[in-house]
Motif scaffolding. Structure first.
Motif, short mmCIF file in Angstrom:
data_model
loop_
_atom_site.label_atom_id
_atom_site.label_comp_id
_atom_site.label_asym_id
_atom_site.label_seq_id
_atom_site.Cartn_x
_atom_site.Cartn_y
_atom_site.Cartn_z
N UNK A 1 0.83 -1.22 0.00
CA UNK A 1 0.00 0.00 0.00
C UNK A 1 0.86 1.25 0.00
N UNK A 2 1.97 1.21 0.70
CA UNK A 2 2.86 2.37 0.75
C UNK A 2 3.70 2.50 -0.51
N UNK A 3 4.09 1.37 -1.10
CA UNK A 3 5.04 1.39 -2.21
C UNK A 3 4.39 1.54 -3.59
N UNK A 4 3.18 1.06 -3.77
CA UNK A 4 2.55 1.09 -5.11
C UNK A 4 2.45 2.51 -5.67
N UNK A 5 2.03 3.51 -4.92
CA UNK A 5 2.01 4.87 -5.50
C UNK A 5 3.41 5.32 -5.95
N UNK B 1 5.90 3.29 -6.93
CA UNK B 1 6.25 2.51 -8.13
C UNK B 1 5.53 3.04 -9.37
N UNK B 2 4.35 3.58 -9.17
CA UNK B 2 3.59 4.14 -10.29
C UNK B 2 3.96 5.59 -10.57
N UNK C 1 -1.94 12.75 -4.68
CA UNK C 1 -2.95 11.80 -4.22
C UNK C 1 -2.37 10.43 -3.87
N UNK C 2 -1.10 10.39 -3.54
CA UNK C 2 -0.46 9.12 -3.18
C UNK C 2 -1.11 8.49 -1.96
N UNK C 3 -1.47 9.32 -0.97
CA UNK C 3 -2.10 8.80 0.24
C UNK C 3 -3.48 8.20 -0.09
N UNK C 4 -4.22 8.85 -0.97
CA UNK C 4 -5.54 8.34 -1.35
C UNK C 4 -5.41 7.00 -2.07
#
Length: 168
Positions: free
Chosen positions: A23-27, A29-30, A35-38
């Motif tokens: 959940x923390x790393x996917x934003x 990696x993308x 809106x990374x927290x969302x």
């Protein structure tokens, strides 16, 4: 029983740690800067329930496969069989399902003609991805056999036909 619960608890805690990490790393990696927290908040529940969803969908697939293909096939010439032999085929994994499904087939053949007169098809499922990866005990192994296999086998007197071959 307590050992199984502790193993389940350890597996759940390990999965929870993986879900938090993802959940923390996917934003990141993308390469999402806004809106990374969302996105992390959206990824968390989806990732957390993914194994359960996979298990439910896989079980549905398994049940449908059983309804369609766990059958017996009986040749019209079965009454002419005097001696029978049996071939058990290797149990093989099937592709294209969300859970691990194995196929098991047995064929009975007429010793005198070599022709197949009776077949049985069964399937086995060990559980979803996490249950399968975390050793036996967490997943529930399930098998499905044709509903009428015993009645058909009794009608054929298949055990007696097989014994006749053993006497020769």
């Amino acid at each position: 029983m307590q050992h199984d619960f502790l193993r389940f608890l350890a597996g759940f805690v390990a999965w929870l740690a993986v879900v938090i990490f993802l959940s923390k790393r996917i934003p990141h990696w993308l390469s999402v800067t806004q809106h990374g927290a969302a996105i992390s908040l959206l990824v968390f529940p989806v990732t957390l329930v993914a194994p359960v969803a996979g298990e439910l969908i896989g079980r549905w697939q398994f049940n449908r496969l059983c309804e369609r293909e766990a059958v017996v096939t009986l040749s019209p010439a079965w009454e002419k069989v005097k001696r029978a032999g049996k071939r058990d085929f290797p149990i093989v994994p099937l592709d294209g399902y969300l859970i691990r499904i194995l196929s098991q087939r047995m064929k009975y053949f007429d010793i005198d003609t070599g022709k197949i007169f009776f077949t049985k098809q069964a399937f086995h499922a060990d559980g979803g991805f996490l249950a399968y990866q975390m050793e036996p005990g967490l997943g529930v192994s399930t098998a499905c056999w044709p509903n009428d296999r015993i009645q058909v086998s009794n009608k054929l007197n298949s055990e007696q036909l097989l014994k006749l071959e053993e006497l020769k």
